[in-house]
Structures are given as C-alpha cells and as structure tokens.
Design a protein around this motif. Structure first.
Motif, PDB file in Angstrom:
ATOM      1  N   LEU A 128       9.579  44.020  22.413  1.00 46.68           N
ATOM      2  CA  LEU A 128       8.728  44.211  23.583  1.00 46.68           C
ATOM      3  C   LEU A 128       8.635  42.958  24.446  1.00 46.68           C
ATOM      4  O   LEU A 128       7.933  42.939  25.450  1.00 46.68           O
ATOM      5  CB  LEU A 128       7.318  44.627  23.146  1.00 46.68           C
ATOM      6  N   SER A 137      -2.155  54.493  21.542  1.00 46.19           N
ATOM      7  CA  SER A 137      -1.413  53.327  21.073  1.00 46.19           C
ATOM      8  C   SER A 137      -1.951  52.813  19.747  1.00 46.19           C
ATOM      9  O   SER A 137      -1.206  52.293  18.939  1.00 46.19           O
ATOM     10  CB  SER A 137      -1.451  52.227  22.130  1.00 46.19           C
ATOM     11  N   SER A 138      -3.263  52.972  19.502  1.00 46.98           N
ATOM     12  CA  SER A 138      -3.813  52.417  18.274  1.00 46.98           C
ATOM     13  C   SER A 138      -3.468  53.293  17.068  1.00 46.98           C
ATOM     14  O   SER A 138      -3.638  52.885  15.936  1.00 46.98           O
ATOM     15  CB  SER A 138      -5.323  52.228  18.395  1.00 46.98           C
ATOM     16  N   GLU A 139      -2.990  54.514  17.340  1.00 43.45           N
ATOM     17  CA  GLU A 139      -2.611  55.387  16.234  1.00 43.45           C
ATOM     18  C   GLU A 139      -1.109  55.328  15.967  1.00 43.45           C
ATOM     19  O   GLU A 139      -0.643  55.765  14.928  1.00 43.45           O
ATOM     20  CB  GLU A 139      -2.987  56.832  16.570  1.00 43.45           C
ATOM     21  N   ALA A 140      -0.381  54.774  16.911  1.00 41.97           N
ATOM     22  CA  ALA A 140       1.072  54.728  16.764  1.00 41.97           C
ATOM     23  C   ALA A 140       1.446  53.718  15.690  1.00 41.97           C
ATOM     24  O   ALA A 140       0.702  52.786  15.414  1.00 41.97           O
ATOM     25  CB  ALA A 140       1.709  54.339  18.097  1.00 41.97           C
ATOM     26  N   ILE A 189       6.816  49.726  28.454  1.00 46.50           N
ATOM     27  CA  ILE A 189       6.452  49.575  27.040  1.00 46.50           C
ATOM     28  C   ILE A 189       5.396  50.637  26.717  1.00 46.50           C
ATOM     29  O   ILE A 189       4.747  51.153  27.624  1.00 46.50           O
ATOM     30  CB  ILE A 189       5.859  48.171  26.749  1.00 46.50           C
ATOM     31  N   LEU A 240      -0.523  49.746  25.703  1.00 42.57           N
ATOM     32  CA  LEU A 240      -1.206  48.904  24.721  1.00 42.57           C
ATOM     33  C   LEU A 240      -2.705  48.959  24.983  1.00 42.57           C
ATOM     34  O   LEU A 240      -3.148  49.328  26.064  1.00 42.57           O
ATOM     35  CB  LEU A 240      -0.711  47.464  24.822  1.00 42.57           C
ATOM     36  N   SER A 241      -3.458  48.562  23.981  1.00 40.41           N
ATOM     37  CA  SER A 241      -4.904  48.587  24.130  1.00 40.41           C
ATOM     38  C   SER A 241      -5.515  47.364  23.474  1.00 40.41           C
ATOM     39  O   SER A 241      -5.077  46.943  22.411  1.00 40.41           O
ATOM     40  CB  SER A 241      -5.443  49.865  23.472  1.00 40.41           C
ATOM     41  N   THR A 242      -6.479  46.771  24.149  1.00 46.55           N
ATOM     42  CA  THR A 242      -7.268  45.725  23.513  1.00 46.55           C
ATOM     43  C   THR A 242      -8.722  46.143  23.587  1.00 46.55           C
ATOM     44  O   THR A 242      -9.118  46.926  24.444  1.00 46.55           O
ATOM     45  CB  THR A 242      -7.134  44.353  24.202  1.00 46.55           C
ATOM     46  N   GLU A 243      -9.496  45.623  22.682  1.00 45.26           N
ATOM     47  CA  GLU A 243     -10.921  45.897  22.724  1.00 45.26           C
ATOM     48  C   GLU A 243     -11.642  44.623  23.109  1.00 45.26           C
ATOM     49  O   GLU A 243     -11.335  43.553  22.611  1.00 45.26           O
ATOM     50  CB  GLU A 243     -11.405  46.398  21.360  1.00 45.26           C
ATOM     51  N   PRO A 273       7.063  43.352  17.879  1.00 41.03           N
ATOM     52  CA  PRO A 273       6.835  42.742  19.197  1.00 41.03           C
ATOM     53  C   PRO A 273       8.117  42.171  19.805  1.00 41.03           C
ATOM     54  O   PRO A 273       8.232  42.110  21.026  1.00 41.03           O
ATOM     55  CB  PRO A 273       5.832  41.618  18.909  1.00 41.03           C
ATOM     56  N   PHE A 279      -3.440  49.108  28.881  1.00 33.52           N
ATOM     57  CA  PHE A 279      -2.604  48.496  29.910  1.00 33.52           C
ATOM     58  C   PHE A 279      -1.130  48.710  29.616  1.00 33.52           C
ATOM     59  O   PHE A 279      -0.738  49.043  28.505  1.00 33.52           O
ATOM     60  CB  PHE A 279      -2.926  47.006  30.079  1.00 33.52           C
TER      61      PHE A 279
END
Lengths: 116, 205
Positions: free
Chosen positions: B16, B5-8, B48, B51-54, B13, B80
């Motif tokens: 979404l 997801s971080s490369e897409a 969807i 997604l990713s959070t750090e 939003p 997630f």
C-alpha cells in the motif's frame, strides 16, 4: 476493533511518556513520511509501537495511513512520529502547508483527475 | 460505526506504499450526515481499500446526551482513502461527520485542504444545513455539494437542491450514483475545478 483494542486516555499517556502533543506541530494526517534507510537500528529501549511504525513506513505513507495500519489514533502516532523524526529515523517527504494549495498544484491535480 | 475496513483481513502495508515518484500530498474533506454515502464516495475513488482511524475527541454534548453535562469524550471513526494523481501527488479523501459536535475533529483536518465535498441525501436535506453552516462559519474552504442519487430516492434537479440549501452563488452542485467510480471522480473534479476558479480569482484580486 477486532483485536479488542480501544483508545483510552491512560493508555495514550503511557505510550507517549505523558505527552499529549507532538514535539512539532507541522504533522498533518496527509503529511507523507518515510523511514530513513541508513542501517541505523533503534535503541534497545525503543517501544514496540516505534518499531512497528518504522517497519510499516519503509515506503512512503501518510500519517493517517500509518495510524490506520498500526490501529492507533492519528494524534498518538503524530507524537511517536515526531520523536522518530527528531532522532532522524523518519523523514518527511512532503512538508504540509497551512494554506490552501496554490493554483499550479490545483491545476495539476485537476489534470490528473481528468485522466481517469 | 463499524467500517468494512476494520473487518477485512490485515493487508501488508508494503503493498500500500505510495509510488517513489510521489513527492507531495493534498487533501479533500468529504463531509455529510451519517449514512449519506461519504465512505461510498471515498471507496469508489480510492486506489487502496478504505482505511479507518479512531479519534478521541472532546465534543460539546448538545444533542447527544444532556445528562453527561457540557462536554463529553467520544470516539469517532474517520474513514479515508487515497488516489495518486499525475504520478507525483497523493490526493487524500478524509470522510468526517459534519455536525457541530464533531467540529474539534475536523477543524484540524480543514486546514490546508483543497476544499470540502458535502454529500447530501435529498430525502433528508435538512441534515445538511448544519454541515454547510459549520463550513461557512469556520472555514474559507471551497465547497461543492454532491447529491448522492440513492436508487430509491426521488430525483431533484440540482437547481432545486441549490435553492433548498440556500447555497452561496457559484457553489457547484453535482449529482450521481456515488458507487460508480466515474461519477465519484466527476464530483471530485467539480470541487477541484471550483477551487482553481476561486484561487485564480484570489490571485487576480
């Protein structure tokens, strides 16, 4: 991350005005939030992250989704969102429960999953 | 871990946002050792893109790097996804590493969750012990074990997996190719059905 952003304690500290915790502890990653559409503008002094948060949250999104779209840690977005909730710019769509969801809700979720 | 997801390319939003009919949310934890298929399962179910959070956590460094001392700060990616069920409820699937050193991260996540899907790889079952121990020790969450049937992994009967993992009686064990939406959804159904049974038993008691 692609934009070179890395979370850093000092950065978070500055963005949140030195606070490590949100002004309320009911926000969870799955808490649904939505911007309040009453035509009020954010004060001139509001930061770009608060503005971006409200812009992103014109429809309903969970806290974790907001964090992912804004590319900020969920814990940091919880602090920003709390301030916007306190000031009435943001509203909670779904009060999060600390308990296991009740039987009725679980059965609804199960029925919903069986329709896939 | 670099997530897809971080490369897409960035997604608007607005496309979404949840439907206006959605008025509440529930969550399920998807836990398991690294590379076991947590994000695969989430992606197969999610409506969807994953997604990713750090998150920055302070974690015990046992098993990480003893030279760093007792505690260290580490950044953990949490993948997630989300699926809307019944038109009114958003079900979130939070993937998180299950090892003890990540406990700080998922302790907060576990509160109020429907339950935990524990994804296991039969080629490295031993890596799942710590995850199951953590769940049992720290939470009362309903647990369902999902055997990710990798194409090149030996097939074990779910009963053999149950015995090997020494699961509490009644814990569902399901197996499937988690890239397939139908099978990933079936795993989720097994967990929620288990949660319903436990909640009913709790009410009757």
């Amino acid at each position: 991350m692609t934009d070179g952003y890395r979370d850093h304690p000092v950065r978070s500290y500055v963005l949140t005005g030195g606070r490590a915790h949100p002004s309320r502890n009911t926000l969870r990653p799955e808490t649904l939030l939505c911007a309040v559409d009453d035509g009020r503008e954010l004060p001139v002094g509001a930061g770009r992250h608060e503005r971006a948060l409200l812009e992103t949250c014109r429809g309903t999104l969970a806290l974790a989704e907001l964090a992912a779209h804004l590319r900020l840690p969920t814990s940091l977005v919880a602090v920003l969102a709390s301030d916007l909730l306190d000031a009435g710019y943001l509203a909670v769509r779904s009060p999060a429960s600390h308990d296991l969801p009740g039987v009725d809700l679980l059965e609804e979720v199960l029925d919903g999953l069986r329709q896939f | 871990m670099v997530s897809a997801s971080s490369e897409a390319p960035p997604v608007d939003p607005a496309s979404l946002h949840l439907a206006p009919t959605v008025e509440r949310s529930v969550k399920v934890l998807v836990v398991g050792a690294y590379g076991v298929g947590k994000t695969t399962l989430i992606g197969a179910v999610s409506e969807i893109p994953v997604l990713s959070t750090e998150e920055t956590i302070t974690a015990a460094s046992v098993g990480v790097d003893p030279r760093l001392g007792e505690k260290t700060t580490t950044t953990v990616a949490m993948d997630f996804g989300r699926v809307t069920v019944g038109g009114t409820t958003a079900l979130y699937l939070f993937g998180t590493p299950g090892q003890k050193r990540f406990w700080d991260l998922w302790a907060g996540l576990a509160e109020g969750a429907v339950g935990a899907l524990v994804v296991v790889d039969t080629r490295r079952l031993e890596e799942s012990f710590e995850v199951l121990d953590q769940l049992e020790e720290h939470t009362a969450l309903p647990v369902t074990v999902v055997v990710n049937e990798f194409p090149d992994a030996p097939r074990h009967a779910t009963d053999a997996v149950r015995a090997a993992l020494d699961l509490p009686p009644g814990t569902p064990v399901v197996a499937g190719d988690l890239r397939e939406r139908r099978q990933a959804v079936a795993a989720l159904q097994a967990l929620v059905a288990h949660a319903v049974r436990l909640a009913r038993a709790g009410e009757a008691a």
